[in-house]
Every structure is written in structure tokens, then in C-alpha cells.
Write a protein that holds these residues in place. Structure first.
Motif, PDB file in Angstrom:
ATOM      1  N   GLN A  46       0.842  -1.051  -0.104  1.00  0.00           N
ATOM      2  CA  GLN A  46      -0.143  -0.097   0.079  1.00  0.00           C
ATOM      3  C   GLN A  46       0.771   1.369   0.073  1.00  0.00           C
ATOM      4  OE1 GLN A  46      -1.190  -1.130   4.326  1.00  0.00           O
ATOM      5  NE2 GLN A  46      -2.360   0.722   3.880  1.00  0.00           N
ATOM      6  N   VAL A  47       0.245   2.349  -0.499  1.00  0.00           N
ATOM      7  CA  VAL A  47       0.880   3.617  -0.575  1.00  0.00           C
ATOM      8  C   VAL A  47       0.777   4.282   0.660  1.00  0.00           C
ATOM      9  CG1 VAL A  47       0.962   5.795  -1.669  1.00  0.00           C
ATOM     10  CG2 VAL A  47       1.014   3.920  -3.083  1.00  0.00           C
ATOM     11  N   MET A  48       1.968   5.030   1.175  1.00  0.00           N
ATOM     12  CA  MET A  48       1.991   5.825   2.224  1.00  0.00           C
ATOM     13  C   MET A  48       2.450   7.291   1.636  1.00  0.00           C
ATOM     14  SD  MET A  48       3.773   3.499   5.282  1.00  0.00           S
ATOM     15  CE  MET A  48       3.212   4.414   6.564  1.00  0.00           C
ATOM     16  N   VAL A  62      -3.601  11.964 -11.411  1.00  0.00           N
ATOM     17  CA  VAL A  62      -4.137  11.089 -12.542  1.00  0.00           C
ATOM     18  C   VAL A  62      -4.482   9.595 -12.135  1.00  0.00           C
ATOM     19  CG1 VAL A  62      -2.731  12.012 -14.393  1.00  0.00           C
ATOM     20  CG2 VAL A  62      -1.648  10.242 -13.026  1.00  0.00           C
ATOM     21  N   CYS A  63      -4.377   9.828 -10.666  1.00  0.00           N
ATOM     22  CA  CYS A  63      -4.766   8.463  -9.842  1.00  0.00           C
ATOM     23  C   CYS A  63      -5.824   7.746 -10.531  1.00  0.00           C
ATOM     24  CB  CYS A  63      -4.935   8.826  -8.387  1.00  0.00           C
ATOM     25  SG  CYS A  63      -5.649   7.525  -7.230  1.00  0.00           S
ATOM     26  N   PRO A  64      -5.720   6.741 -10.817  1.00  0.00           N
ATOM     27  CA  PRO A  64      -6.821   5.717 -11.467  1.00  0.00           C
ATOM     28  C   PRO A  64      -7.831   5.455 -10.301  1.00  0.00           C
ATOM     29  CG  PRO A  64      -5.178   4.364 -11.401  1.00  0.00           C
ATOM     30  CD  PRO A  64      -4.402   5.605 -10.986  1.00  0.00           C
ATOM     31  N   GLY A  65      -7.684   5.375  -9.099  1.00  0.00           N
ATOM     32  CA  GLY A  65      -8.698   5.137  -8.371  1.00  0.00           C
ATOM     33  C   GLY A  65      -9.314   6.388  -7.709  1.00  0.00           C
ATOM     34  N   GLY A  66      -8.991   7.577  -8.127  1.00  0.00           N
ATOM     35  CA  GLY A  66      -9.676   8.688  -7.798  1.00  0.00           C
ATOM     36  C   GLY A  66      -9.411   9.194  -6.360  1.00  0.00           C
ATOM     37  N   ALA A  67      -8.062   8.816  -5.996  1.00  0.00           N
ATOM     38  CA  ALA A  67      -7.878   9.140  -4.531  1.00  0.00           C
ATOM     39  C   ALA A  67      -7.083  10.364  -4.336  1.00  0.00           C
ATOM     40  CB  ALA A  67      -6.801   7.663  -3.772  1.00  0.00           C
ATOM     41  N   ARG A  68      -6.684  10.991  -5.552  1.00  0.00           N
ATOM     42  CA  ARG A  68      -5.806  12.169  -5.357  1.00  0.00           C
ATOM     43  C   ARG A  68      -6.438  12.982  -6.159  1.00  0.00           C
ATOM     44  NH1 ARG A  68      -0.964   9.857  -3.550  1.00  0.00           N
ATOM     45  NH2 ARG A  68      -0.416  11.936  -2.830  1.00  0.00           N
ATOM     46  N   GLY A  69      -6.593  14.196  -5.549  1.00  0.00           N
ATOM     47  CA  GLY A  69      -7.051  15.490  -6.178  1.00  0.00           C
ATOM     48  C   GLY A  69      -5.922  16.242  -6.983  1.00  0.00           C
ATOM     49  N   ASP A  75      -8.095  11.141  -0.587  1.00  0.00           N
ATOM     50  CA  ASP A  75      -9.181   9.949   0.249  1.00  0.00           C
ATOM     51  C   ASP A  75      -8.435   8.847  -0.119  1.00  0.00           C
ATOM     52  OD1 ASP A  75     -11.096   8.334   0.929  1.00  0.00           O
ATOM     53  OD2 ASP A  75     -12.646   9.040  -0.542  1.00  0.00           O
ATOM     54  N   MET A  76      -7.468   8.433   0.761  1.00  0.00           N
ATOM     55  CA  MET A  76      -6.783   7.408   0.712  1.00  0.00           C
ATOM     56  C   MET A  76      -7.503   5.994   0.640  1.00  0.00           C
ATOM     57  SD  MET A  76      -3.855   8.346  -0.327  1.00  0.00           S
ATOM     58  CE  MET A  76      -2.630   6.859  -0.283  1.00  0.00           C
ATOM     59  N   THR A  77      -8.912   6.007   1.257  1.00  0.00           N
ATOM     60  CA  THR A  77      -9.624   4.920   1.168  1.00  0.00           C
ATOM     61  C   THR A  77      -9.802   4.404  -0.264  1.00  0.00           C
ATOM     62  OG1 THR A  77     -11.583   6.067   1.133  1.00  0.00           O
ATOM     63  CG2 THR A  77     -10.858   5.480   3.322  1.00  0.00           C
ATOM     64  N   ARG A  78      -9.700   5.179  -1.372  1.00  0.00           N
ATOM     65  CA  ARG A  78      -9.974   4.775  -2.814  1.00  0.00           C
ATOM     66  C   ARG A  78      -8.627   4.201  -3.361  1.00  0.00           C
ATOM     67  NH1 ARG A  78     -13.699   9.118  -5.122  1.00  0.00           N
ATOM     68  NH2 ARG A  78     -13.988   7.998  -6.774  1.00  0.00           N
ATOM     69  N   CYS A  79      -7.541   4.300  -2.681  1.00  0.00           N
ATOM     70  CA  CYS A  79      -6.283   3.869  -3.183  1.00  0.00           C
ATOM     71  C   CYS A  79      -6.212   2.163  -3.409  1.00  0.00           C
ATOM     72  CB  CYS A  79      -5.181   4.078  -2.186  1.00  0.00           C
ATOM     73  SG  CYS A  79      -3.544   3.510  -2.644  1.00  0.00           S
ATOM     74  N   THR A  80      -5.802   2.088  -4.502  1.00  0.00           N
ATOM     75  CA  THR A  80      -5.867   0.481  -5.144  1.00  0.00           C
ATOM     76  C   THR A  80      -4.323   0.087  -5.001  1.00  0.00           C
ATOM     77  OG1 THR A  80      -5.551   0.922  -7.342  1.00  0.00           O
ATOM     78  CG2 THR A  80      -7.783   0.688  -6.433  1.00  0.00           C
ATOM     79  N   GLY A  81      -3.496   0.746  -4.578  1.00  0.00           N
ATOM     80  CA  GLY A  81      -1.891   0.369  -4.726  1.00  0.00           C
ATOM     81  C   GLY A  81      -1.403   0.364  -5.769  1.00  0.00           C
ATOM     82  N   CYS A  82      -1.768   0.828  -6.781  1.00  0.00           N
ATOM     83  CA  CYS A  82      -1.369   0.607  -8.305  1.00  0.00           C
ATOM     84  C   CYS A  82       0.035   1.035  -8.495  1.00  0.00           C
ATOM     85  CB  CYS A  82      -2.285   1.293  -9.186  1.00  0.00           C
ATOM     86  SG  CYS A  82      -2.132   3.277  -9.286  1.00  0.00           S
ATOM     87  N   GLY A  83       0.521   2.281  -7.258  1.00  0.00           N
ATOM     88  CA  GLY A  83       1.712   2.679  -7.514  1.00  0.00           C
ATOM     89  C   GLY A  83       2.179   3.852  -8.477  1.00  0.00           C
ATOM     90  N   THR A  84       1.085   4.253  -9.130  1.00  0.00           N
ATOM     91  CA  THR A  84       1.305   5.301 -10.281  1.00  0.00           C
ATOM     92  C   THR A  84       1.798   6.368  -9.508  1.00  0.00           C
ATOM     93  OG1 THR A  84      -0.456   4.630 -11.504  1.00  0.00           O
ATOM     94  CG2 THR A  84       0.049   6.754 -12.027  1.00  0.00           C
ATOM     95  N   CYS A  85       1.275   6.872  -8.434  1.00  0.00           N
ATOM     96  CA  CYS A  85       1.741   8.277  -7.726  1.00  0.00           C
ATOM     97  C   CYS A  85       3.068   8.037  -7.424  1.00  0.00           C
ATOM     98  CB  CYS A  85       0.672   8.753  -6.641  1.00  0.00           C
ATOM     99  SG  CYS A  85       0.726   7.416  -5.203  1.00  0.00           S
ATOM    100  N   VAL A  86       3.421   6.858  -6.973  1.00  0.00           N
ATOM    101  CA  VAL A  86       4.965   6.809  -6.397  1.00  0.00           C
ATOM    102  C   VAL A  86       5.820   7.044  -7.502  1.00  0.00           C
ATOM    103  CG1 VAL A  86       6.574   5.323  -5.441  1.00  0.00           C
ATOM    104  CG2 VAL A  86       4.320   5.059  -4.761  1.00  0.00           C
TER     105      VAL A  86
END
Ligand code: SF4
Ligand code: SF4
Length: 292
Positions: A46-48, A62-69, A75-86
């Protein structure tokens, strides 16, 4: 065999005797409200995010889960752990927590620290809950045991008995958490009641395992006479409990909760007088040494 490891930390002096290397397994079946390793609860990477380092550049929107504005909101509850933001974050504010490793790789990493173990130290499998990956934990313990390393398992106890059976031949002892005596209160604060935990503790005792009872004490949750009496009764009933460790609540987990997008846990650290009082009460009730 491969498993999910949160971290491997050398030079630990709080996870058993001597100088030890602590291997943190990721994933835990309990959800203790005061957990100081909340980043090790989920059984996946998971992403921190260190929000204090965020530049509000919006690259992660661009977060595909819509977790980042677009302005760094989240809204990290929507994070899927894809790693794009990292991979996109220019500030290094995002990091992936948890890595899959081979048991052989984990054992060789621990063995690098062997010169520091001397006669008393060794390895402690902790987490998270190491026995939630029982076959992997067994593989790691077996490799270390074959090298003559002293191996401890720190466990919440909420796993099938077969998980204990898997590691028993390769483990020198258990740091066994005992959190709340009342089953309903245990369920309220950890998500599960304590019957399975108690049954496993009794079976371990019958098997002759070396046991240290580790008791987190959280003001307002379990700093009660009833719970302390329950701990005392366990030390009378189970002869393999060598001593009781008090683990006073520490707000260590709150910074990490923030990095996971979670609210603070809302507990307050006890002062030295509280801890001394708990120790004195438990010393009166337990038939084994009580340590802080
Ligand atoms: S890892 Fe980052 S980009 Fe992927 S879903 Fe989670 S927050 Fe969004
Ligand atoms: S990419 Fe990094 S610095 Fe930019 S908004 Fe996202 S977390 Fe902040």
C-alpha cells in the motif's frame, strides 16, 4: 517460498533478549484501535504519503482510483495500491510499503546481522502478524534455526492452531500479546473476541513452549483492575509464562496513520506515575516477574 514483508530492522533491543533483527510481516487479522504499526495491518502493498512533503503539484491527480485531487487533496480509502503516484511524485512524498521476498532472501538478510547477536540475541518474527503467513514464517524460521539463530515469534494469537504447529519445531519462544480479558471489550477494541487467542495460548503452554506475555496497556481501554486480575490468573494457570511485559500506549502510530490518510487514534500516552502504578498492581497479582 515468497511472502510479504513490511520491513527488516537490525539492532532491536525491545523484541526479546539481546540484540535482535526484527522481521516485520505484513498483514494482521486484528484491528487494534491503538496499533502502533497501522501500516502493517493490510495483507497487501500500500502507498504511504508524507503529506508534509507534498508540493501540491497535482501530478498524482491522474490516480486511476480517484484517491488524489489536483491540488494534493486525497481520499486514501480509494487507493488501490497501483503505484502510479509513487512513480510520478517529484517530491518523493509517496512510497510503496511492503515487498514480496523469498524466505531464503529474508534469512540471508538476517544472517548478515549474526555477529551482533552474540549469545543472547537473534531474530524476532513480528509484524503485523507473522503467523498470518504461516507457511512462509515456517520457511524463514526453519532456515534461521538450521543456522543456529535464536528465533522468537511475536504474535497476536488470532490464527488457526495449525499456524502455531507449523513453526513450533523451529522457534525458541513466543512473545504472546494479551490485550483485553473481557471478550466483548476485546471485540470492540480489536475487531475480534479473544477466545481463539486464549485457546491457542493454553495449547502452547501444554506444548511446553517458552512464553512471554506481552500486555499493551491503553489508558481508558484496559487499565482496569478486572483486566489486571485476568492477567494475574493467566500467570497462575499457565506455568510456561516466564514473565509479563507491560507495553504502555505510545502515540508512535499516529504519524503513520496520517501517511495512510487515517485520523489520529485519539488515545493519550500515560505518564510515568501511571506506568509505575500498573506495574505495582500487576506485581501483586502475578506469580511471575513483571517488566516495563
Ligand atoms: S497508488 Fe497512488 S495512484 Fe495508485 S490508486 Fe493509490 S493513490 Fe492512486
Ligand atoms: S505528485 Fe507528490 S508532490 Fe505532487 S501533489 Fe501528488 S503527492 Fe504532492
Amino acid at each position: 517460498m515468497r511472502g510479504l514483508i513490511a520491513d527488516i530492522l537490525p539492532f532491536s533491543v525491545s523484541d526479546g533478549p539481546g540484540i535482535r533483527t526484527s522481521v516485520f510481516f505484513k498483514g494482521c487479522p486484528l484491528r487494534c484501535a491503538w496499533c502502533h504499526n497501522p501500516e502493517d495491518q493490510l495483507p497487501g502493498r500500500q502507498v504511504m504519503v508524507r503529506f508534509s512533503a507534498c508540493l501540491r503539484c497535482g501530478a498524482c491527480s491522474v490516480c486511476p482510483g480517484g484517491a488524489r485531487g489536483s491540488a494534493g487533496e486525497y481520499d486514501m480509502t480509494r487507493c488501490t495500491g497501483c503505484g502510479t503516484c509513487v512513480s510520478l511524485c517529484p517530491a518523493g512524498a509517496c512510497r510503496m510499503h511492503g515487498q514480496y521476498m523469498d524466505a531464503e532472501e529474508v534469512a540471508s538478510r538476517v544472517l548478515r546481522d549474526r555477529p551482533f547477536f552474540r549469545s543472547r540475541g537473534g531474530a524476532t518474527l513480528t509484524g503485523g502478524e507473522p503467523l498470518s503467513q504461516a507457511a512462509f514464517a515456517r520457511d524463514v524460521a526453519q532456515r534461521l534455526h538450521a543456522e543456529g539463530v535464536h528465533v522468537l515469534v511475536e504474535t497476536c494469537g488470532f490464527v488457526p492452531w495449525e499456524a502455531f504447529q507449523a513453526v513450533l519445531p523451529f522457534v525458541d519462544g513466543f512473545l504472546y500479546d494479551w490485550k483485553i480479558t473481557d471478550p466483548q471489550a476485546h471485540r470492540h477494541w480489536t475487531g475480534q473476541d479473544n477466545r481463539l487467542i486464549l485457546n491457542n495460548l493454553r495449547r502452547l503452554d501444554r506444548e511446553g513452549a517458552d512464553i512471554v506475555l506481552r500486555c499493551p496497556v491503553i489508558p481508558g481501554v484496559n487499565d482496569t483492575q478486572a483486566h489486571f486480575r485476568g492477567i494475574g490468573q493467566l500467570t497462575e494457570e499457565l506455568p510456561r509464562i516466564r514473565h509479563v511485559d507491560i507495553l504502555p500506549y505510545h502515540p508512535l502510530g499516529n504519524d503513520k496513520r496520517g501517511q495512510l490518510g487515517l485520523e489520529k487514534d485519539g488515545f493519550h500516552a500515560p505518564d510515568a506515575a501511571d506506568v509505575l502504578s500498573w506495574k505495582e498492581q500487576l506485581q501483586r497479582l502475578c506469580c511471575v516477574p513483571v517488566r516495563t
